[in-house]
Design a protein around this motif. Structure first.
Motif, PDB file in Angstrom:
ATOM      1  N   ARG A  90      18.139   6.254  -2.279  1.00 52.56           N
ATOM      2  CA  ARG A  90      17.394   6.131  -1.003  1.00 52.56           C
ATOM      3  C   ARG A  90      16.019   6.729  -1.070  1.00 52.56           C
ATOM      4  NH1 ARG A  90      17.320  11.105   1.686  1.00 52.56           N
ATOM      5  NH2 ARG A  90      18.249  12.766   0.565  1.00 52.56           N
ATOM      6  N   ILE A  91      15.100   6.431  -0.256  1.00 49.43           N
ATOM      7  CA  ILE A  91      13.744   7.021  -0.239  1.00 49.43           C
ATOM      8  C   ILE A  91      13.616   8.410  -0.008  1.00 49.43           C
ATOM      9  CG2 ILE A  91      11.283   6.644   0.458  1.00 49.43           C
ATOM     10  CD1 ILE A  91      11.886   3.600   1.206  1.00 49.43           C
ATOM     11  N   LEU A  92      13.198   9.185  -0.594  1.00 49.04           N
ATOM     12  CA  LEU A  92      12.895  10.812  -0.351  1.00 49.04           C
ATOM     13  C   LEU A  92      11.509  10.923   0.326  1.00 49.04           C
ATOM     14  CD1 LEU A  92      14.358  12.360  -3.568  1.00 49.04           C
ATOM     15  CD2 LEU A  92      15.634  11.825  -1.601  1.00 49.04           C
ATOM     16  N   LYS A  93      10.474  10.369  -0.357  1.00 54.64           N
ATOM     17  CA  LYS A  93       9.011  10.594   0.141  1.00 54.64           C
ATOM     18  C   LYS A  93       8.275   9.168  -0.121  1.00 54.64           C
ATOM     19  CE  LYS A  93       8.954  15.534  -1.023  1.00 54.64           C
ATOM     20  NZ  LYS A  93       7.941  16.632  -1.745  1.00 54.64           N
ATOM     21  N   THR A  94       7.275   9.377   0.835  1.00 57.08           N
ATOM     22  CA  THR A  94       6.364   8.025   0.876  1.00 57.08           C
ATOM     23  C   THR A  94       4.931   8.482   1.008  1.00 57.08           C
ATOM     24  OG1 THR A  94       8.085   6.466   1.690  1.00 57.08           O
ATOM     25  CG2 THR A  94       5.720   6.106   2.036  1.00 57.08           C
ATOM     26  N   TYR A  95       4.116   7.994   0.486  1.00 60.15           N
ATOM     27  CA  TYR A  95       2.723   7.959   0.584  1.00 60.15           C
ATOM     28  C   TYR A  95       2.110   6.630   0.871  1.00 60.15           C
ATOM     29  CZ  TYR A  95      -2.293   8.399  -0.307  1.00 60.15           C
ATOM     30  OH  TYR A  95      -3.494   8.572  -0.160  1.00 60.15           O
ATOM     31  N   ARG A  96       1.418   6.553   1.839  1.00 58.92           N
ATOM     32  CA  ARG A  96       0.509   5.223   2.296  1.00 58.92           C
ATOM     33  C   ARG A  96      -0.601   5.260   2.044  1.00 58.92           C
ATOM     34  NH1 ARG A  96       4.562   2.750   5.471  1.00 58.92           N
ATOM     35  NH2 ARG A  96       6.333   3.982   6.338  1.00 58.92           N
ATOM     36  N   GLY A  97      -1.154   4.493   1.254  1.00 59.50           N
ATOM     37  CA  GLY A  97      -2.549   4.557   0.641  1.00 59.50           C
ATOM     38  C   GLY A  97      -3.373   3.498   1.550  1.00 59.50           C
ATOM     39  N   THR A  98      -4.568   3.190   0.781  1.00 57.44           N
ATOM     40  CA  THR A  98      -5.364   2.048   1.649  1.00 57.44           C
ATOM     41  C   THR A  98      -5.766   0.923   1.006  1.00 57.44           C
ATOM     42  OG1 THR A  98      -7.088   3.521   1.215  1.00 57.44           O
ATOM     43  CG2 THR A  98      -6.414   3.553   3.335  1.00 57.44           C
ATOM     44  N   GLY A  99      -4.762   0.617   0.029  1.00 59.06           N
ATOM     45  CA  GLY A  99      -5.031  -0.443  -0.793  1.00 59.06           C
ATOM     46  C   GLY A  99      -3.693  -0.627  -1.724  1.00 59.06           C
ATOM     47  N   GLY A 100      -3.550  -1.938  -2.060  1.00 59.45           N
ATOM     48  CA  GLY A 100      -2.345  -2.428  -2.811  1.00 59.45           C
ATOM     49  C   GLY A 100      -2.104  -1.507  -4.080  1.00 59.45           C
ATOM     50  N   GLN A 107       0.807  -1.196  -0.097  1.00 57.12           N
ATOM     51  CA  GLN A 107       0.036  -0.135  -0.092  1.00 57.12           C
ATOM     52  C   GLN A 107       0.979   1.125   0.036  1.00 57.12           C
ATOM     53  OE1 GLN A 107      -3.057  -0.107   3.100  1.00 57.12           O
ATOM     54  NE2 GLN A 107      -3.753  -2.100   2.434  1.00 57.12           N
ATOM     55  N   CYS A 108       2.164   1.299  -0.183  1.00 59.08           N
ATOM     56  CA  CYS A 108       3.107   2.345  -0.290  1.00 59.08           C
ATOM     57  C   CYS A 108       3.560   2.613  -1.586  1.00 59.08           C
ATOM     58  CB  CYS A 108       4.418   2.050   0.682  1.00 59.08           C
ATOM     59  SG  CYS A 108       3.895   2.065   2.425  1.00 59.08           S
ATOM     60  N   LEU A 109       3.470   3.949  -1.782  1.00 59.94           N
ATOM     61  CA  LEU A 109       4.392   4.508  -2.909  1.00 59.94           C
ATOM     62  C   LEU A 109       5.511   5.164  -2.476  1.00 59.94           C
ATOM     63  CD1 LEU A 109       3.115   6.524  -5.870  1.00 59.94           C
ATOM     64  CD2 LEU A 109       4.652   7.330  -4.559  1.00 59.94           C
ATOM     65  N   HIS A 110       6.589   4.530  -2.969  1.00 61.68           N
ATOM     66  CA  HIS A 110       7.988   5.291  -2.549  1.00 61.68           C
ATOM     67  C   HIS A 110       8.632   6.093  -3.774  1.00 61.68           C
ATOM     68  CE1 HIS A 110       7.969   3.427   1.254  1.00 61.68           C
ATOM     69  NE2 HIS A 110       8.382   2.223   0.697  1.00 61.68           N
ATOM     70  N   ILE A 111       9.198   7.217  -3.542  1.00 60.16           N
ATOM     71  CA  ILE A 111      10.009   7.976  -4.381  1.00 60.16           C
ATOM     72  C   ILE A 111      11.235   8.160  -4.079  1.00 60.16           C
ATOM     73  CG2 ILE A 111      10.103  10.283  -5.562  1.00 60.16           C
ATOM     74  CD1 ILE A 111       7.275  10.728  -4.884  1.00 60.16           C
ATOM     75  N   TRP A 112      12.210   7.562  -4.823  1.00 61.29           N
ATOM     76  CA  TRP A 112      13.632   7.083  -4.630  1.00 61.29           C
ATOM     77  C   TRP A 112      14.515   8.218  -5.348  1.00 61.29           C
ATOM     78  CZ3 TRP A 112      14.667   2.697  -1.725  1.00 61.29           C
ATOM     79  CH2 TRP A 112      13.349   1.969  -1.763  1.00 61.29           C
ATOM     80  N   SER A 113      15.729   8.562  -4.786  1.00 58.66           N
ATOM     81  CA  SER A 113      16.793   9.181  -5.508  1.00 58.66           C
ATOM     82  C   SER A 113      17.462   8.037  -6.298  1.00 58.66           C
ATOM     83  CB  SER A 113      17.373  10.085  -4.444  1.00 58.66           C
ATOM     84  OG  SER A 113      18.761  10.309  -5.103  1.00 58.66           O
ATOM     85  N   VAL A 114      17.569   8.443  -7.689  1.00 59.89           N
ATOM     86  CA  VAL A 114      18.506   7.301  -8.366  1.00 59.89           C
ATOM     87  C   VAL A 114      19.945   7.730  -7.976  1.00 59.89           C
ATOM     88  CG1 VAL A 114      19.201   6.757 -10.708  1.00 59.89           C
ATOM     89  CG2 VAL A 114      16.503   7.092 -10.091  1.00 59.89           C
ATOM     90  N   LYS A 115      20.293   8.742  -7.872  1.00 59.24           N
ATOM     91  CA  LYS A 115      21.893   8.954  -7.558  1.00 59.24           C
ATOM     92  C   LYS A 115      22.303   8.488  -6.315  1.00 59.24           C
ATOM     93  CE  LYS A 115      25.095  12.941  -7.428  1.00 59.24           C
ATOM     94  NZ  LYS A 115      25.295  14.260  -7.713  1.00 59.24           N
ATOM     95  N   GLU A 116      21.398   8.381  -5.275  1.00 63.67           N
ATOM     96  CA  GLU A 116      21.771   8.183  -3.985  1.00 63.67           C
ATOM     97  C   GLU A 116      21.069   6.690  -3.388  1.00 63.67           C
ATOM     98  OE1 GLU A 116      20.944  11.329  -1.140  1.00 63.67           O
ATOM     99  OE2 GLU A 116      20.908  12.647  -2.718  1.00 63.67           O
TER     100      GLU A 116
END
Length: 561
Positions: A522-532, A511-520
């Motif tokens: 690592r996860i920069l931001k996360t959104y937790r939804g209520t479904g897959g 249920q999570c959407l992650h936004i990653w830095s390709v260069k580093e």
């Protein structure tokens, strides 16, 4: 106890197939069992429900076998029987086994107790009376504590043993994979395994698009303008108009405009017409949708049905326009791929090379393309040619997805055999064989970087998303693992690079959407939804991200760093 209905059992099996990575088997079961008509709330069914029910059933049978009519206390140690015995023997046979093993264990326990009692007696003889009395009280307290502790320990003993065995097999697999990867890469820096806490995206900063009445399987931004298309198991696609301003419930005065693209006539439909795939043409003027009824449909940006393409005899799983826009390519469960002429909307050519369902198709250029299948094969085809111009064999299980790199030089593939491979038209065997994943790989994406792209000075990368809950970033010039992104806790269904190639969005069953830095890495931001999450995608400016969910919604959020 209430009886489990056939519809509930079908849904639980359907969910198990999804969680285990058998996506196409799940699709088939869902279609034939009418899962979408059952009215069961998928969010109320916990992950691993089928496994839990089976385990509880086995425990119940074991409990029944451990219990006799004259038993005053029910045996709480359910470790006297093996799972295979529970499955293959009836209750009477199990009771005999339990009696025998109880006697054996009782004899062993008595022998141990005799030895302990002898030691305690000798010790007590050496101590004064008051101390022995205190010892007696301590012993009674210890017995109570030990009884409580042993009951808890026994309940978890089986699970611990199973986990140890899994970890052992997992470790062996990883060791083998790492050894092969090191041999392949020929040295270089050690890949980083990254899992970092990130900034949470608040639900108030997210626009939730509601209207679908079943899971939303696909979403895609128009390459021109602010239109977002979504396809669902409710037999509709929708085209949403997303305002240019910031997302979020607090800043929007009215809901986004929407066109509903119905894939059936009237109020009901005999045959499931789940929308499984969709794709915009390069100009953003037409949307193509593929459905479970085997038909491809062409819609205007205003939601008007322009054409219905009949020829496939099974569900369409993949649909792609070529860059020029004069041909549309579709791949179907009927084992074939079809090229449609978009001037006349007639079948230009049908390619019947696979011996099993076609799962994905992808254009190399305006007149040649690749197809992959559950028959483990990949074929490169060309319009006008009656045989494949290239056949790639090497995968040991069904090939889930294929993607050409931005220049059409390399073809990437991923499979249920846990590998991703890179192929070249210059040779028959794969150029690189990536074996770092420990479960099925569902999808792959090339970065929009390197020669022939808008970001020519950045290196070309390949991202692979797996049911082992990780995403791997591969540097393809030397064929080595750059990062292992380990932020998800469930299978990863979708990954998408931002247009500038600097960020990667990923969506998972957790249920999570992650936004990653390709260069580093690592996860920069996360959104937790209520479904897959089934799919994630960026708009053309890279300023908004959309994700489609199993709880019937589509979410849109802003991205700014």
């Amino acid at each position: 106890m209430g009886a489990l209905t056939a519809a509930e059992l079908n849904f639980i099996v359907f969910r198990y197939l999804q969680e285990s990575g058998f996506i196409h088997a799940a699709f088939t079961l869902g279609y034939e069992a009418g899962i979408h008509k059952s009215g069961i709330d998928g969010n109320a069914v916990p992950p691993g429900a089928l496994i839990t029910i089976v385990q509880k059933g086995m425990h119940y049978i074991e409990l029944e076998a451990n219990t006799e009519e004259n038993d005053e206390e029910i045996e709480k140690d359910f470790a006297l029987l093996e799972p295979l015995e529970i499955i293959t023997k009836d209750v009477e046979e199990l009771q005999q086994l339990v009696k025998k093993r109880k006697r054996e264990r009782s004899h062993t326990d008595r022998e141990k107790d005799k030895g302990k009692e002898k030691e305690r007696s000798e010790e007590h003889e050496r101590r004064p009376g008051g101390e022995r009395e205190r010892d007696r009280h301590d012993k009674e307290k210890e017995q109570v504590r030990e009884k409580d502790k042993s009951e808890k320990d026994r309940e978890h003993e089986k699970e611990k043993e199973k986990e140890k065995e899994k970890e052992k097999l997992h470790t062996e697999r990883i060791d083998k994979v790492k050894h092969e990867e090191d041999s392949l890469a020929g040295g270089g820096p050690t890949p980083m395994d990254v899992s970092v806490t990130a900034q949470e995206i608040s639900s108030t900063d997210v626009t939730v698009l509601e209207g679908h009445s079943s899971e939303v399987f696909a979403c895609a931004w128009s390459p021109t303008g602010s239109l977002l298309a979504s396809g669902s198991g409710d037999s509709t696609a929708r085209i949403w108009t997303i305002p240019d301003g910031p997302c979020g419930s607090s800043v929007q005065s009215s809901p986004p405009g929407v066109h509903v693209l119905k894939h059936f006539k009237g109020r009901t439909n005999e045959k499931s017409k789940d929308v499984t795939t969709l794709d915009w043409n390069g100009e953003g003027t037409l949307l193509a949708t593929g459905s479970y009824d085997g038909q491809a449909r062409i819609w205007s940006r205003d939601g008007e049905l322009k054409q219905t393409l009949f020829k496939h005899k099974g569900p369409i799983f993949s649909l792609k326009w070529n860059k020029k826009g004069d041909f549309l390519l579709s791949g179907s469960v009927d084992k074939t791929a079809i090229v449609w002429d978009t001037k006349t909307w007639e079948c230009k050519q049908q390619f019947e090379f696979h011996s099993a369902p076609t799962l994905d198709v992808d254009w190399r250029n305006n007149n040649s393309f690749a197809t992959c299948s559950t028959d483990n094969m990949i074929y490169v085809c060309k319009i006008g040619e009656q045989r494949p111009v290239k056949a790639f064999s090497g995968h040991q299980s069904e090939v889930n997805a294929i993607k050409w790199d931005p220049t059409g030089s390399f073809l990437a593939s991923c499979s249920d055999d846990w590998t991703a491979k890179i192929w070249s038209m210059k040779q028959d065997k794969c150029v690189f064989d990536f074996k770092e994943h420990t479960k099925e790989i569902y999808t792959i994406r090339w970065s929009p970087t390197g020669p022939g792209t808008n970001n020519p000075n950045q290196q070309l990368l390949l991202a692979s998303a797996s049911f082992d809950s990780t995403i791997k970033l591969w540097e393809v010039e030397q064929g080595r693992l750059l990062y292992s992104l380990a932020g998800h806790r469930q299978p990863v269904y979708s990954v998408a690079f931002s247009p500038d190639g600097e960020y990667l969005a990923s969506g998972s069953l957790d249920q999570c959407l992650h936004i990653w830095s390709v260069k580093e890495g690592r996860i920069l931001k996360t959104y937790r939804g209520t479904g897959g999450i089934f799919e994630v995608c960026w708009n053309k400016e890279g300023s908004k991200i959309a994700a489609c969910f199993s709880n019937n919604t589509v979410c849109v959020m802003d991205f700014r760093m």
